[in-house]
Design an enzyme around this catalytic site. Structure first.
Site, short mmCIF file in Angstrom:
data_model
loop_
_atom_site.label_atom_id
_atom_site.label_comp_id
_atom_site.label_asym_id
_atom_site.label_seq_id
_atom_site.Cartn_x
_atom_site.Cartn_y
_atom_site.Cartn_z
N GLU A 190 6.61 16.12 -14.79
CA GLU A 190 6.46 15.60 -16.05
C GLU A 190 6.81 16.35 -17.25
O GLU A 190 6.55 17.51 -17.38
CB GLU A 190 4.79 15.52 -16.31
CG GLU A 190 4.17 14.74 -14.96
CD GLU A 190 2.90 14.91 -14.77
OE1 GLU A 190 2.14 15.55 -15.48
OE2 GLU A 190 2.32 14.47 -13.49
N GLU B 11 1.14 13.58 -9.62
CA GLU B 11 1.25 14.95 -8.93
C GLU B 11 1.75 14.86 -7.65
O GLU B 11 2.24 15.61 -7.16
CB GLU B 11 -0.02 15.79 -9.21
CG GLU B 11 -0.01 16.01 -10.78
CD GLU B 11 -0.31 15.03 -11.68
OE1 GLU B 11 -1.04 14.24 -11.35
OE2 GLU B 11 -0.32 15.27 -13.13
N GLN C 102 2.27 20.47 -14.31
CA GLN C 102 2.46 20.64 -15.49
C GLN C 102 1.30 21.79 -15.94
O GLN C 102 1.51 22.75 -16.64
CB GLN C 102 1.95 19.37 -16.49
CG GLN C 102 2.52 19.64 -17.83
CD GLN C 102 2.89 18.33 -18.66
OE1 GLN C 102 1.62 17.62 -18.95
NE2 GLN C 102 4.07 17.80 -18.80
N ASP D 171 -4.31 23.14 -13.58
CA ASP D 171 -5.60 22.18 -13.49
C ASP D 171 -5.46 20.91 -12.92
O ASP D 171 -6.53 20.18 -12.45
CB ASP D 171 -6.05 21.85 -14.88
CG ASP D 171 -6.42 23.06 -15.78
OD1 ASP D 171 -7.68 23.58 -15.92
OD2 ASP D 171 -5.26 23.80 -16.28
N TYR D 172 -4.12 20.25 -13.03
CA TYR D 172 -3.61 19.02 -12.49
C TYR D 172 -3.28 19.36 -10.60
O TYR D 172 -2.92 18.25 -10.22
CB TYR D 172 -2.74 18.37 -13.17
CG TYR D 172 -3.05 18.64 -14.69
CD1 TYR D 172 -4.27 18.38 -15.09
CD2 TYR D 172 -1.96 18.61 -15.68
CE1 TYR D 172 -4.59 18.50 -16.39
CE2 TYR D 172 -2.13 18.77 -16.93
CZ TYR D 172 -3.62 18.70 -16.98
OH TYR D 172 -3.87 18.82 -18.69
N HIS E 269 -7.26 22.92 -19.57
CA HIS E 269 -5.89 23.78 -19.77
C HIS E 269 -6.19 25.22 -19.81
O HIS E 269 -5.59 26.13 -20.43
CB HIS E 269 -5.72 23.38 -21.34
CG HIS E 269 -5.13 21.85 -21.23
ND1 HIS E 269 -6.11 20.80 -21.67
CD2 HIS E 269 -3.99 21.02 -21.11
CE1 HIS E 269 -5.77 19.72 -21.73
NE2 HIS E 269 -4.36 19.88 -21.40
#
Ligand code: TPP
Ligand code: MG
Length: 810
Positions: free
Chosen positions: A501, A532, A554, A557-558, A599
């Site tokens: 991304e 993802e 990115q 956390d993702y 984040h």
């Protein structure tokens, strides 16, 4: 049952064939399908009589797979699920003996090349790397990526396998990669059950392939059930191709070609696959082939019976529309074969399948018997000189009378004999111990090997080259160091691609790839949608086909959105194929402290627990990160690199060899020497620890700071343990949850490196709080380890062992 699909026209493309040739083709197809059915029937019986643990089979799905096999060519790929035995037999990618070898869990890869006995039956894979880890010529072979049991788990990988064809066709710089692709003419075939299309991964990947326009052919085997749950509970309108109609391409749009065909109609199936795969292969348009009206003659698996949940009408319909019966009737009606001749073929097929089954059973049984005989022989020898004759004879007779024995029974007998004779010494006992040692080594190899490829190209074996600094080396932002590293590697190796991304046009949200899309083109530095799981799957598929992908998530956390693909598929790939496949994808991400609940993640405990099979790199700054990329891009094993989110704008000196120097994996570094305490930390907390060290010095405490740099592998030279010899005190600092990655580090240092024996005070960990980090600087201060926390924790440990010298601060 509903009449849903387009009926066949009764014609096959006969342009190249005489009627006799045509008959031979059809009859041979029927024989393959019939043998496959027999394998399913016998397989189930083998499970129910206790000779195998579990069985799941492709009965009721045979005829469509014959049609799919006809259009599957060398260079093509399959990513499918556990119903595809007929396809595997028809293409020659597997055979009946291997089918039974896997059912019996034969750990010999020459018997079960798919998994060396590690996977349940009908979990297929071809071996596409050689013993030494090098690639076979994939363009000259038919390729099957390794199956998994998780429904739809293979879909992201399928996308990547198809996307590789697009890159090989469109990126002219790759034209010399002829052992992987011939101008991208390869199709990636996916199969999935109707129920599994309810999974998010299916929809995510389906959309992605429509956007990307890749040669991906998805067949949905629709038997209207997912174990006991009917289509009415699974799928809107009970019809997956109906609801996906919006994806149909139209003039001037991208999208799919969508086909629907009945699973018992051989002619229509052959025609459909011919048409579908032609457009897919030539135009790189993804296709969906929804195969309806399939059945499950024996129910879902050996775990239960479908009579419990299917109506009488449904069961009657299933036996009337059994695809083999329908094909048989059609062959007789069309004068392709007589009743007598087909019965003869069926009888021969039954005998042949039985033979294959017996051979597979005896093959494993003979080897196990040889092991047991050896163990019994050695225990009998021991019996001659032992005081415990009766007990040892019992051990022998137990193992000799064991029903369907395994290798474990031979080993367990030896271990029991050694336990019994604990007080005795003899040459005979030594011989038994030697035998057990040898067997343990062999069994380690059979059952525990190949978590990584371990070839000569392993990143662990990459030459170590130190960073080299010119006298006037400029100080740059961390992100610029990475940028220079990537640029150099992209120039060196045309197979490297990066995507994620915001990675393309703006060069990622922190500009590590800034300017590189302009320089290397959008096939090499590429934006993706927000998906993802597909990003990681894309990386896997590309890596399996000889490209070097950097798949970017990115923020760490993702990563959870991709964890199924990372854990189930990527991390287990080498292990579950017993070293037959590899996917050296590099997952690039960033994390640790910054701002806010999504984040500031540092979930290393999750990563360590879910991703054994990947190297786990936690660089403290961008120079170390660059060195790790340089290592990994020259190796052939998968890895994840977590950069420090708050480090991109900190100044670092640019190494002159920024694209060449390598940071070795598993090598810890001492960042600061000190006699008083060993403090182990990684990633962003290291800077905090270093600041705390300065404060501690003012209090008369000198700590030694160790950066393991990679958590897996962890400090292979025992730097932490050696440091403890000097300090005798251990503190682990990180910003994961308490008892997560820090507990892992304690296990490594205290147990594996034997640090426990060196301690003179209790070891401590200092981590973040049990909740996610709140937004804002105060949130950070009160939820993650601060300089003050570290100073006070270290000081308290010093004070505890010497309160006179270190009186409590407050
Ligand atoms: C992620 C995941 N969830 C659940 C299961 C358990 N499970 C195994 S097979 C199956 C049904 C699959 O049905 P379908 O996709 O229609 O394929 P079929 O077996 O009918 O061919 C389920 C729920 C699983 N293996 N993986
Ligand atoms: Mg189903």
């Amino acid at each position: 049952m509903p009449e849903t699909a387009n009926p066949g026209t009764g014609k096959l493309d006969l342009t190249e064939l005489s009627f006799d040739d045509f008959k031979n083709v059809v009859v041979n197809d029927y024989r393959i399908a019939y043998e496959s059915r027999q394998a399913s029937l016998i397989g189930r019986r083998e499970v129910l009589t206790g000779k195998a643990k579990f069985g799941i089979f492709g009965d009721g799905k045979e005829v469509a797979q014959l049609a799919m096999a006809k259009v599957f060519r060398k260079g093509d790929w399959r990513a499918g699920y556990y119903r595809d035995q007929t396809f595997m037999f028809a293409t020659g990618m597997s055979n009946l003996k291997e089918f039974f070898a896997q059912l019996y869990a034969n750990p010999d890869i020459t018997e079960d090349p798919a998994s060396g006995g590690r996977q349940m039956n009908c979990h297929y894979a071809t071996r596409f790397i050689n013993e030494d880890g090098s690639w076979i010529n994939q363009a000259e072979s038919m390729n099957c990526s390794a199956d998994m049991s998780t429904t739809s788990g293979h879909m992201p990988r399928l996308l990547g396998l198809a996307y590789a064809s697009k890159l090989y066709r469109q990126n002219k710089e790759l034209s010399s990669s002829a052992t992987f692709s011939v101008n991208g003419n390869e199709v990636a075939f996916g199969t999935i059950g109707n129920g599994a299309t309810s999974e998010g991964l299916f929809f995510e990947v389906f959309n992605a392939a429509g956007v990307l326009q890749v040669p991906m052919a998805i067949s949905v085997w629709d038997d209207a059930y997912a174990i006991s749950v009917p289509a009415s509970i699974q799928t809107t309108k009970e019809d997956i191709s109906e609801i996906l109609k919006g994806f149909q391409r139209e003039t001037g749009t991208n999208g799919y070609e969508i086909f629907k065909v009945r699973g018992w109609d051989y002619v229509a199936l052959c025609e459909t696959y011919e048409r579908a795969i032609a457009v897919c292969r030539e135009e790189h348009v993804p296709v969906l082939i929804h195969v309806t009206e399939m059945t499950q003659p024996q129910g879902h698996s050996t775990s239960g019976s479908h009579e419990r949940y299917k109506t009488k009408d449904r069961l009657t319909w299933e036996s009337d529309y059994d695809c083999l019966l329908q094909m048989r009737n059609w062959m007789i009606e069309s004068a392709i074969i007589t009743e007598d001749d087909i019965s003869f073929i069926e009888d021969e097929a039954k005998k042949y399948v039985r033979e294959c089954q017996r051979e597979a059973w005896n093959n494993l049984g003979d080897k196990i018997k040889a092991d047991i005989d050896e163990a019994v022989h050695l225990i009998s020898q021991l019996t001659q000189v032992s005081e415990l004759k009766k007990e040892l004879e019992e051990v022998c007779s137990e193992v000799l009378t064991c029903v369907d024995p395994g290798r474990k029974d031979a080993v367990a007998a030896a271990r029991k004999a050694l336990r019994l004779t604990i007080q005795e010494t003899s040459e005979e006992k030594n011989a038994l111990i030697d035998w057990l040692d040898r067997e343990n080594n062999k069994n380690e190899d059979r059952f525990n090997s190949k978590l990584f490829t371990g070839s000569s190209s392993s990143p662990l074996k990459v030459n170590v080259i130190a960073a080299d600094y010119a006298e006037d080396a400029p100080s740059l932002d961390g992100r610029e160091i990475l940028n220079a590293c990537f640029e150099s590697n992209f120039e060196r190796d045309k197979t490297i691609v990066a995507f994620g991304e915001d990675v393309g046009a703006i060069g990622d949200v922190n500009q590590g790839f800034a300017g590189l899309q302009n320089k290397f083109g959008n096939l090499r530095v590429t934006d993706t949608g927000i998906r993802e799981a597909s990003i990681v799957g894309k990386g896997m598929g590309l890596a399996m086909r000889g490209l070097k992908p950097i798949a970017e998530i990115q923020y760490v956390d993702y990563l959870l959105y991709a964890i199924t693909v990372l854990s189930d598929d990527l991390a287990s790939l080498s292990y579950r194929t017993a070293g037959g496949q590899k996917a050296p994808v590099i997952v690039r991400t960033r994390g640790h402290r910054l701002e806010g609940i999504w984040h500031s993640g540092s979930p290393l405990g999750i990563i360590l627990n879910a991703l054994r099979g990947l190297h786990i790199c936690v660089p403290r700054n961008m120079t170390q990160a660059a060195g790790m990329y340089n290592t990994l891009l020259r190796g052939d094993e998968p890895a994840i690199v977590i950069e420090c989110l708050n480090g991109y704008r900190l100044k670092e000196k640019l190494p002159a060899n920024v694209g060449q120097f390598t940071v070795p994996l598993g090598k810890a570094e001492i960042l600061r020497e000190g006699p008083d305490m060993t403090v182990v930390s990684y990633g962003s907390t290291l800077r905090v620890v270093m600041d705390a060290a300065v404060e501690l010095e003012k209090l008369g405490v000198n700590i030694e700071v160790v950066d393991p740099q990679t958590l897996y592998p962890f400090d292979t030279d025992n730097v932490c343990g050696s440091s403890l010899q000097k300090t005798n005190k251990l503190l682990v600092v990180d910003e994961d949850l308490p008892g997560a990655a820090s507990a892992y580090i304690l296990q490594k240092v205290l147990e594996a490196q034997k640090g426990y024996y060196l301690l003179d005070s209790p070891p401590r960990t200092l981590s973040a709080k049990d909740h996610r980090p709140p937004y804002g600087s105060d949130g950070d201060y009160f939820s993650k380890p601060s300089v003050d926390d570290i100073v006070e924790t270290v000081y308290a440990m010093m004070s505890e062992s010497n309160p006179a010298k270190y009186p409590p601060i407050y």
